[in-house]
Design an enzyme around this catalytic site. Structure first.
Site, PDB file in Angstrom:
ATOM      1  N   LYS A   1       0.827  -1.213   0.000  1.00 24.34           N
ATOM      2  CA  LYS A   1       0.000   0.000   0.000  1.00 24.34           C
ATOM      3  C   LYS A   1       0.856   1.255   0.000  1.00 24.34           C
ATOM      4  O   LYS A   1       0.633   2.188  -0.782  1.00 24.34           O
ATOM      5  CB  LYS A   1      -0.916  -0.003   1.224  1.00 24.34           C
ATOM      6  CG  LYS A   1      -1.610   1.334   1.509  1.00 24.34           C
ATOM      7  CD  LYS A   1      -2.413   1.254   2.789  1.00 24.34           C
ATOM      8  CE  LYS A   1      -3.075   2.591   3.129  1.00 24.34           C
ATOM      9  NZ  LYS A   1      -2.100   3.583   3.652  1.00 24.34           N
ATOM     10  N   ASN A   2       1.849   1.329   0.884  1.00 26.94           N
ATOM     11  CA  ASN A   2       2.621   2.562   1.015  1.00 26.94           C
ATOM     12  C   ASN A   2       3.497   2.826  -0.206  1.00 26.94           C
ATOM     13  O   ASN A   2       3.826   3.979  -0.487  1.00 26.94           O
ATOM     14  CB  ASN A   2       3.470   2.514   2.287  1.00 26.94           C
ATOM     15  CG  ASN A   2       2.626   2.616   3.538  1.00 26.94           C
ATOM     16  OD1 ASN A   2       1.487   3.073   3.495  1.00 26.94           O
ATOM     17  ND2 ASN A   2       3.159   2.176   4.666  1.00 26.94           N
TER      18      ASN A   2
ATOM     19  N   ARG B   1      -5.086  10.555   2.379  1.00 23.62           N
ATOM     20  CA  ARG B   1      -3.763  11.029   2.785  1.00 23.62           C
ATOM     21  C   ARG B   1      -2.764  11.003   1.621  1.00 23.62           C
ATOM     22  O   ARG B   1      -1.939  11.892   1.463  1.00 23.62           O
ATOM     23  CB  ARG B   1      -3.242  10.142   3.928  1.00 23.62           C
ATOM     24  CG  ARG B   1      -1.851  10.518   4.445  1.00 23.62           C
ATOM     25  CD  ARG B   1      -1.886  11.750   5.292  1.00 23.62           C
ATOM     26  NE  ARG B   1      -0.557  12.163   5.725  1.00 23.62           N
ATOM     27  CZ  ARG B   1      -0.306  13.253   6.445  1.00 23.62           C
ATOM     28  NH1 ARG B   1      -1.304  14.028   6.816  1.00 23.62           N
ATOM     29  NH2 ARG B   1       0.910  13.580   6.796  1.00 23.62           N
TER      30      ARG B   1
ATOM     31  N   ASP C   1      -5.498   8.337   8.585  1.00 20.37           N
ATOM     32  CA  ASP C   1      -5.722   7.850   9.944  1.00 20.37           C
ATOM     33  C   ASP C   1      -5.551   8.953  10.979  1.00 20.37           C
ATOM     34  O   ASP C   1      -4.669   9.813  10.849  1.00 20.37           O
ATOM     35  CB  ASP C   1      -4.730   6.727  10.275  1.00 20.37           C
ATOM     36  CG  ASP C   1      -5.093   5.431   9.592  1.00 20.37           C
ATOM     37  OD1 ASP C   1      -6.289   5.190   9.394  1.00 20.37           O
ATOM     38  OD2 ASP C   1      -4.172   4.667   9.257  1.00 20.37           O
TER      39      ASP C   1
ATOM     40  N   ASP D   1       4.218   1.052  11.585  1.00 14.29           N
ATOM     41  CA  ASP D   1       2.938   0.455  11.213  1.00 14.29           C
ATOM     42  C   ASP D   1       2.730  -0.936  11.792  1.00 14.29           C
ATOM     43  O   ASP D   1       1.611  -1.451  11.765  1.00 14.29           O
ATOM     44  CB  ASP D   1       2.817   0.384   9.688  1.00 14.29           C
ATOM     45  CG  ASP D   1       2.535   1.740   9.066  1.00 14.29           C
ATOM     46  OD1 ASP D   1       2.200   2.676   9.812  1.00 14.29           O
ATOM     47  OD2 ASP D   1       2.647   1.863   7.835  1.00 14.29           O
TER      48      ASP D   1
ATOM     49  N   MET E   1       6.605   7.779  17.034  1.00 13.17           N
ATOM     50  CA  MET E   1       6.265   8.716  15.968  1.00 13.17           C
ATOM     51  C   MET E   1       4.880   9.330  16.095  1.00 13.17           C
ATOM     52  O   MET E   1       4.674  10.487  15.730  1.00 13.17           O
ATOM     53  CB  MET E   1       6.407   8.024  14.605  1.00 13.17           C
ATOM     54  CG  MET E   1       7.842   7.632  14.290  1.00 13.17           C
ATOM     55  SD  MET E   1       8.011   7.054  12.591  1.00 13.17           S
ATOM     56  CE  MET E   1       9.725   6.537  12.597  1.00 13.17           C
TER      57      MET E   1
END
EC number: 2.5.1.7
Length: 434
Positions: free
Chosen positions: A22-23, A97, A121, A319, A341
């Site tokens: 996904k990223n 995002r 998110d 993540d 983070m």
């Protein structure tokens, strides 16, 4: 709003193939805006966030052709710049995002872009300063309308610059790189992100004709070119899914083989799960997780309690901390989970406590987990998924728990995991979408 009904406590078995990352997809898809030639991308995950970005590109005028379930051809030879002034574009940008990563390509190729503050998110503050500061150093001029609408433009081509990033932001680095490849002169980016997905973007841009040195390091040197051409690109498997499946196997005492993992690109993920006592076996490029009745958390050499924390690459990806925390609830031993983070990412632990987990939330960034060693199983409850990663962590908890659980707001999970209910059902999970 959909929900998952889960009947837990059942071991699973079988093989599962991770989706495309996904990223990585959110970066790679925006890069098609850098050329007017066709770009073919394969192993694209069929998930909500990626599909929304493809829809946004299509509405901007990019020609989109679906060649197979996971392969698309894109051609941005007729981008509609006036679409950026429409309410529809503003609504799309706010909902996603990943929309922020159109800034660099659009500024580099067309000299302007605008964007509402993007969504995503709710896991804490996620400032965009690194994106805009980098693009401004390349010659972009930023104006802010109200509190949440950005316009950035340039007169003529962007120009190369030296910059030391205030944080090694993955999406920020991606935006700056995509701006720099078409800039005039040389750009040097120090403290650049160097995650595998950023490396994938750089390698794709090089195949398109970009000149980038230092790929894989935190010091990138980019010599701008006048134009880029088309290419073909295949995305990596999603490392977060791979880690989630490892955690699922451990929590449910299941024997699972995760196929085609691109193991060299996983960094610290396998060793971090091993620190929790989980056995892993590499079989070629597959990861075999045997069924384990118990797993024990390691300690430091002096016997002190293990700390697992996130960090920029090559550190552990943030993540996966939600999944690692859930897995630790059924381990033997104690671990401190330190989420550096994002200050809201641990706020789902109240649901785990309601399920019977022993967790002390020390502050917004740290939680101490006292493992139950599977002597006391979690029990099913009704809960709500707050974000993508917490959602799949709660799903893993529910599949390991005794009794019935209901997870509401599973659209959050759908944003990051394709057909997760069908794929887990194929392993034997008792999981139903309501």
């Amino acid at each position: 709003m959909a929900s998952f009904e889960v009947i837990g406590g059942k071991p699973l078995k079988g093989e599962i193939v991770p989706q495309g990352a996904k990223n990585e997809a959110l970066q790679i898809l925006c890069a098609v805006l850098l050329t007017d030639e066709p770009v073919t991308i394969s192993n694209i995950p069929d998930i909500r966030d990626v599909n929304k970005l493809i829809e946004l590109l299509r509405d901007m005028g990019v020609k989109v052709g679906k060649l197979s379930p996971d392969t698309y051809r894109f051609q941005a030879d007729d981008v509609h710049l006036d679409y950026l002034d429409t309410p529809e574009f503003a609504a799309q940008g706010r909902a996603l995002r990943g929309s922020v990563m159109i800034l660099g390509p659009m500024l580099a190729r067309f000299g302007k872009c605008q964007l509402p503050k993007p969504g995503g998110d709710k896991i804490g503050r996620r400032p965009l300063d690194t994106h805009f500061l980098g693009l401004e150093k390349l010659g972009g001029k930023l104006t802010l309308e109200g509190t949440d609408f950005y316009r950035i433009s340039t007169e003529g081509r962007l120009h190369g610059a030296y910059m030391l990033l205030d944080e090694a932001s993955v999406t920020g680095t991606a935006n700056i790189v995509m701006g720099a490849v078409l800039a005039e002169g040389v750009t040097t980016i120090y403290n650049a992100a160097c995650e595998p997905y950023l490396q994938q973007l750089c390698k794709m841009l090089v195949r398109m004709g970009a000149k980038i040195n230092g790929i894989g390091s935190n010091l990138l040197t980019i010599e701008g070119v006048e134009r880029l051409g088309g290419t073909e690109h295949r995305m990596l498997p999603d490392m977060i899914e791979i880690g989630s499946f490892i955690g699922l196997a451990a929590m449910t005492g299941s024997e699972i083989t995760i196929k085609d993992c691109q193991i060299p690109e996983l960094g610290l993920i396998p060793d971090t799960f091993r620190k929790l006592g989980i056995q892993l076996e590499f079989r070629g490029d597959d990861i075999f997780v045997p069924a384990q009745d118990n797993y024990e958390i390691a300690t430091y050499l002096d016997g002190s309690i293990l700390t697992i924390s996130d960090h920029t690459w090559p550190g552990l990806t943030p993540d996966l901390l939600s999944v690692l925390l859930v897995v630790a609830t059924q381990a033997k031993g104690t671990v401190l989970i330190h989420q550096k983070m994002f200050e809201s990412r641990l706020f789902f632990v109240d649901k785990l406590i309601d399920m019977g987990a022993q967790i002390i939330l020390c502050d917004p960034h740290r939680a101490t987990v006292i493992g139950l060693d599977k002597r006391t199983r979690l029990h099913g409850i009704t809960m709500t998924s707050p974000d993508i990663r917490a959602g799949v962590a709660l799903l893993i908890a529910a599949l390991s728990a005794n009794g019935r659980s209901v997870i509401e707001n599973v659209e959050q999970i759908d944003r990051g995991y394709q057909y997760i209910d069908k794929r887990l059902t194929a392993l034997g999970a008792q999981l139903r979408r309501l």
